[in-house]
Structure formats: structure tokens, C-alpha cells
Design an enzyme around this catalytic site. Structure first.
Site, PDB file in Angstrom:
ATOM      1  N   GLY A 133       7.694  18.700   9.510  1.00 33.02           N
ATOM      2  CA  GLY A 133       7.791  17.898   8.296  1.00 33.02           C
ATOM      3  C   GLY A 133       6.417  17.694   7.680  1.00 33.02           C
ATOM      4  O   GLY A 133       5.399  18.128   8.221  1.00 33.02           O
ATOM      5  N   SER A 134       6.405  17.050   6.527  1.00 36.67           N
ATOM      6  CA  SER A 134       5.141  16.788   5.853  1.00 36.67           C
ATOM      7  C   SER A 134       5.258  15.522   5.040  1.00 36.67           C
ATOM      8  O   SER A 134       6.366  15.035   4.763  1.00 36.67           O
ATOM      9  CB  SER A 134       4.743  17.967   4.955  1.00 36.67           C
ATOM     10  OG  SER A 134       5.716  18.167   3.944  1.00 36.67           O
ATOM     11  N   TYR A 136       2.441  12.884   2.350  1.00 39.60           N
ATOM     12  CA  TYR A 136       1.560  12.883   1.189  1.00 39.60           C
ATOM     13  C   TYR A 136       0.374  13.827   1.389  1.00 39.60           C
ATOM     14  O   TYR A 136      -0.038  14.525   0.459  1.00 39.60           O
ATOM     15  CB  TYR A 136       1.058  11.459   0.970  1.00 39.60           C
ATOM     16  CG  TYR A 136       0.377  11.218  -0.352  1.00 39.60           C
ATOM     17  CD1 TYR A 136       1.116  10.817  -1.464  1.00 39.60           C
ATOM     18  CD2 TYR A 136      -0.994  11.363  -0.498  1.00 39.60           C
ATOM     19  CE1 TYR A 136       0.495  10.579  -2.689  1.00 39.60           C
ATOM     20  CE2 TYR A 136      -1.624  11.127  -1.708  1.00 39.60           C
ATOM     21  CZ  TYR A 136      -0.877  10.738  -2.796  1.00 39.60           C
ATOM     22  OH  TYR A 136      -1.496  10.507  -4.004  1.00 39.60           O
ATOM     23  N   THR A 137      -0.146  13.867   2.605  1.00 37.66           N
ATOM     24  CA  THR A 137      -1.372  14.637   2.879  1.00 37.66           C
ATOM     25  C   THR A 137      -1.184  15.706   3.937  1.00 37.66           C
ATOM     26  O   THR A 137      -1.686  16.818   3.794  1.00 37.66           O
ATOM     27  CB  THR A 137      -2.499  13.692   3.332  1.00 37.66           C
ATOM     28  OG1 THR A 137      -2.717  12.706   2.324  1.00 37.66           O
ATOM     29  CG2 THR A 137      -3.790  14.454   3.588  1.00 37.66           C
ATOM     30  N   LYS A 156      -1.316  18.759  13.621  1.00 39.88           N
ATOM     31  CA  LYS A 156      -1.396  18.093  12.322  1.00 39.88           C
ATOM     32  C   LYS A 156      -2.533  18.722  11.525  1.00 39.88           C
ATOM     33  O   LYS A 156      -3.648  18.867  12.027  1.00 39.88           O
ATOM     34  CB  LYS A 156      -1.654  16.598  12.483  1.00 39.88           C
ATOM     35  CG  LYS A 156      -0.516  15.834  13.158  1.00 39.88           C
ATOM     36  CD  LYS A 156      -0.789  14.342  13.144  1.00 39.88           C
ATOM     37  CE  LYS A 156       0.344  13.559  13.741  1.00 39.88           C
ATOM     38  NZ  LYS A 156       0.144  12.091  13.606  1.00 39.88           N
ATOM     39  N   ASP A 268       1.196   1.582   5.644  1.00 37.24           N
ATOM     40  CA  ASP A 268       2.394   2.383   5.392  1.00 37.24           C
ATOM     41  C   ASP A 268       3.330   2.219   6.585  1.00 37.24           C
ATOM     42  O   ASP A 268       3.552   3.147   7.359  1.00 37.24           O
ATOM     43  CB  ASP A 268       2.013   3.851   5.177  1.00 37.24           C
ATOM     44  CG  ASP A 268       3.178   4.686   4.670  1.00 37.24           C
ATOM     45  OD1 ASP A 268       4.158   4.098   4.167  1.00 37.24           O
ATOM     46  OD2 ASP A 268       3.120   5.918   4.783  1.00 37.24           O
TER      47      ASP A 268
END
Length: 483
Positions: A133-134, A136-137, A156, A268
Site C-alpha cells: 500500500g501507499s 501521502y509520501t 518503506k 495522523d
């Protein structure tokens, strides 16, 4: 009449589950491959207001701010940057194009994280790489390292099609500068994973700088691999396992409130920022963590806004909002975890304490210290069996003990169960097992195993009969002899 009651109870449970899931889905954005692909395809679209026309000077300033944030979190005695970063350390004016180094090699930062288990040599042997998955960065991958002893890990790295890089790419900045801007978030997370060493913080195994996509020194972090936190699955597990998730979370938040870096808040804070490793909750995403306490001149500056509640905290004489980092974490734990996982299907004698914990955290009457102490009390009552006092009834039937025996078949299903095709529950002792059996109309026998849960409670299979009994030295069977 009995059918009506059962139908009403089933309807209530269904409505509770649907309401819970809707709340979770609305408030917890998760990775959506289709949406991610759409974002990647639309990377060339005009930027939203406030992001258009990013100048080189603005980009240099953002790079500098992220770079300085990484430095703040490093070890006090960490080594200085390599010579290739000295131009940025001298602080050239942000309006100058040269303040953002043009050389792609300038993106390397020596982290001085001490000896780590894995590095570039291990990464080169990686196999079975799979995209997970991914955001924002970053993009996250699963991989098996070393052919001799395969070990699943998470990788990552900066997502070249992610929003962070794509937004920067709308300007005239060269790709290496856009990469560098995003890479400092990966660096920050690595430094925090290394410095915040706790059982509920994901382990950093290593990292590697290597050339990729025509950019020198791209960074890959190698971390412990966990399973995504699936709220739907958690709602279907036993109360004991759900309590473990909440207990792990509180232990983590207690550590973050008193960490070596100061009070750390997770800006977050969402369930997708956590993973499960061997039943324990661990935080995996720290690139948006912060130790900065909000400055204030009065309590009006200490306003915390959430979807369902707002809070105003005191302003201290030091000009900081009192415990805002801690309270923000705690309320997020309440609204995303406690309300759904703590009280539902808990032992009846523990529900008053659990309701008190949920209400006190939902109103922020307690801090993390008191919350942790109260959950410790609940855990003690549960592990010691004290919660059964004044609740255990005299058995209605007699049970015949059959040592070193098990029942192969004659299963029935119950909820929640540790086995999807049978009724496998944890019990404190034989008396609780008998009480469970007598509360199930189908139960005619049960088998105590030598397996235990994380609290030390024994697992027991509850059966509809005992005709398929076989010899098993690790189990003991109890058969109901009278009704």
C-alpha cells in the site's frame, strides 16, 4: 415468544455492528488501490489552491525545515552530515536557487543509528517483493530477505507517484529535489523508530541508500513486518483479544507521554497507522509524529477540535497548552478504539470498570497515567480470576473427568471462538468451563487443552457429545453425566 426475543437480539447486534462499521469507515480513511491508481494517473492535473507556483526558494525552505526536524530527533552525539550536505547546513538564503542542492547525491544523510541487523547486501537478496500500500509520501512493500533464512520484512520508500512528490513536480524543481523533500519524512520516521524503543513501536531492522529512477542515494527503510489492523475482524474476535489491543495501545501512549524525546503526539492518529505483530499492537507510521507542545498566551489558544467533541485545555505559566500532546493521543484512542473494543461482550463483572474507563477518557477527565493504572486493574482481575467472585453458580449437572482424552468431532459453533469450525474459548479454571458449558444448550462435554492465551487462561473445546473420544496425553475431557 422466544423466537421474537432471539430475532430482536439478532437485530440489535446487527444494527450495532453496522453502526460501528459505518462510523469506522467514515472516520478512518484506508488505502484504496483504485483511488491510489487514480491519484497517480491524475498527477499531472493542476495543483489545488495554495500549492500552485511553488518557487525554488519555497522548495528550499521546505527541504530545510524537514531536514532540521530530522536533526532535532537524532541522538545528541550523532555524527554530522556528510560534506555533501554542508552547503545546506551553512543556511544559504532560501530565495537563492542554490539553497536547494542541485546535486542528487546531496540527498544522503548519515543517520548514525548504530549497528543495525540489515543493510544493502540483504536488500539485494530480497525476493517475493509484493506491494502492500501507499500513502501521502511512502510506499510499503513486503519482501523475504536472505535466501538461506527467509525472513519477511517491510520495505518503506518514497512513492515517486505519491502526492508529496507529485505536488512538488508541478513546479520547475528537478526530480532529485522533489525526491529529497519527500525522503526526509522517511528519514524522520526511521530516526523515531530507532529512538523510541518500546515493545509497541515497530522495530527498525536497517536501511539502504542505492541509486534508483535516475536519482542517486534513494533510501529504503527495512522494518519489522506486521499485519494490517482490520477493525471488522477485530470486532469478531474474543473480548480478551480486543482488550489486548486496547491494553497495548495504552502502554504505547503512556510511553510516548514520557518518552526520552518528551511528550510525543501522533498527529495522523488512525487505525491504519498501526499493525499487529504476534497479537500485540504496534505503531508503524511516525512521519507525522511531533514533540512540539502548542504555545499559548491564554486557554483560548488551547482549543482541540474533533468530529464529535471539542476541548479547551489550560495554558500553563510556561506558555504551553497543558498536556495537549498526551490528551490528543488519549481522545483519539477513545474514539477509534475504546468505544468499539472495550465494553462489548466483556465479562459482566468487569463492565462497570470498563464503562468508567470509556467515559473518563471520552471526557478527558483522566490523563494517560490514570488510564493505564485502571487498565492494569482490569487485567489483574481478569488474569487472577477475581472477576469470577460472586458470579460463579453451583453446577446443575455432574461431570465425569477423563484424563488424557480428547473428543475429535461433535463440534458446534459459538461466538466469539478461537476456532472457526468449533467452539474454542478461554477459561480461568474448571469451574468457569462448567459454567460456560451449562450456558450452552448444545454442550454435553468439554476438553481442556494445554494451550493458553496471552493472559495464561486455558483454551477449552466445547462439544455436543463424547462418542468420538480418543486418547490424547495433552488433554483432559469432562463429560456431562446428568441433566
Amino acid at each position: 415468544m422466544k423466537r421474537r426475543k432471539l430475532a430482536a437480539a439478532a437485530g440489535f447486534c446487527l444494527s450495532f455492528l453496522l453502526g460501528t462499521l459505518l462510523n469506522v469507515f467514515f472516520f478512518i480513511p484506508a488505502f484504496d488501490p483504485q483511488q491510489q491508481q487514480q491519484q497517480k494517473e491524475e498527477a499531472g492535473a493542476p495543483l489545488s489552491e495554495g500549492n500552485e507556483g511553488l518557487s525554488r526558494g519555497d522548495l528550499a525552505q521546505q527541504i530545510r525545515e524537514r531536514y532540521e526536524e530530522v536533526l532535532r530527533y537524532r541522538e545528541p552525539r550523532a555524527a554530522r552530515l556528510e560534506r555533501r550536505l554542508m552547503d545546506l547546513e551553512r543556511g544559504r538564503p532560501p530565495s537563492s536557487p542554490s539553497s536547494a542542492p542541485a546535486s542528487p547525491a546531496a540527498s544522503r544523510l548519515e543517520l548514525s543509528l548504530g549497528p543495525l541487523r540489515l543493510g544493502c547486501a540483504d536488500l539485494r537478496e530480497a525476493g517475493e517483493v509484493r506491494f502492500l500500500g501507499s500513502g501521502y509520501t511512502k510506499a510499503v512493500y513486503k519482501a523475504a530477505l536472505t535466501a538461506r533464512r527467509p525472513r519477511p520484512v517491510a520495505l518503506k520508500a518514497v512513492d515517486f507517484s505519491g502526492h508529496d512528490v507529485a505536488r512538488c513536480a508541478q513546479s520547475t524543481a528537478p526530480p532529485q529535489d522533489c525526491y529529497r523533500l519527500a525522503s526526509y519524512k522517511v528519514l524522520k520516521e526511521m530516526v523515531l523508530l530507532h529512538r523510541l524503543r518500546h515493545p509497541n513501536v515497530l522495530q527498525l531492522y536497517g536501511y539502504c541508500y542505492q541509486d534508483s529512477n535516475d536519482i542517486s542515494d534513494t533510501l529504503t527503510a527495512i522494518t519489522e513486518l506486521g499485519s494490517p489492523l482490520e477493525m471488522i475482524q477485530l470486532l469478531q474476535t474474543s473480548w480478551e483479544d480486543r482488550f489486548r489491543i486496547c491494553f497495548s495501545l495504552v502502554q504505547l501512549l503512556h510511553y510516548l507521554a514520557h518518552s526520552p524525546l518528551g511528550s510525543v503526539t501522533l498527529l495522523d492518529f488512525r487505525p491504519r497507522q498501526f499493525v499487529i505483530v504476534d497479537g500485540e499492537l504496534k505503531v508503524t507510521d511516525l512521519d507525522d509524529a511531533s514533540t512540539e507542545e502548542t504555545s499559548c498566551t491564554s486557554s483560548r489558544d488551547c482549543f482541540m477540535e474533533f468530529p464529535a467533541r471539542n476541548f479547551t485545555l489550560p495554558c500553563t505559566v510556561e506558555g504551553k497548552c497543558q498536556n495537549m500532546n498526551e490528551k490528543r493521543n488519549l481522545y483519539n484512542a477513545y474514539r477509534f478504539f475504546f468505544t468499539y473494543l472495550l465494553p462489548h461482550s466483556a465479562p459482566s463483572s468487569l463492565r462497570p470498570m470498563l464503562d468508567m474507563i470509556v467515559n473518563a477518557t471520552g471526557e478527558l477527565h483522566w490523563g494517560i497515567d490514570e488510564t493505564a493504572a485502571q487498565l492494569e486493574k482490569v487485567l489483574h482481575l481478569y488474569k487472577s480470576g477475581m472477576y469470577l467472585q460472586n458470579t460463579t453458580q453451583m453446577p446443575k449437572s455432574d461431570y465425569k473427568k477423563v484424563p488424557e482424552a480428547a473428543i475429535l468431532d461433535e463440534n458446534y459453533r459459538c461466538w466469539p471462538s478461537y476456532h472457526h469450525k468449533g467452539c474454542l474459548l478461554s477459561v480461568f479454571d474448571i469451574n468457569e468451563a462448567i459454567e460456560v458449558c451449562e450456558s450452552h444448550s448444545q454442550c454435553k462435554a468439554f476438553v481442556l487443552t494445554n494451550q493458553t492465551t496471552w493472559t495464561g487462561r486455558q483454551l477449552a473445546f466445547f462439544k455436543m457429545g463424547s462418542t468420538s473420544m480418543v486418547s490424547d496425553r495433552d488433554k483432559t475431557t469432562y463429560v456431562k453425566v446428568t441433566d
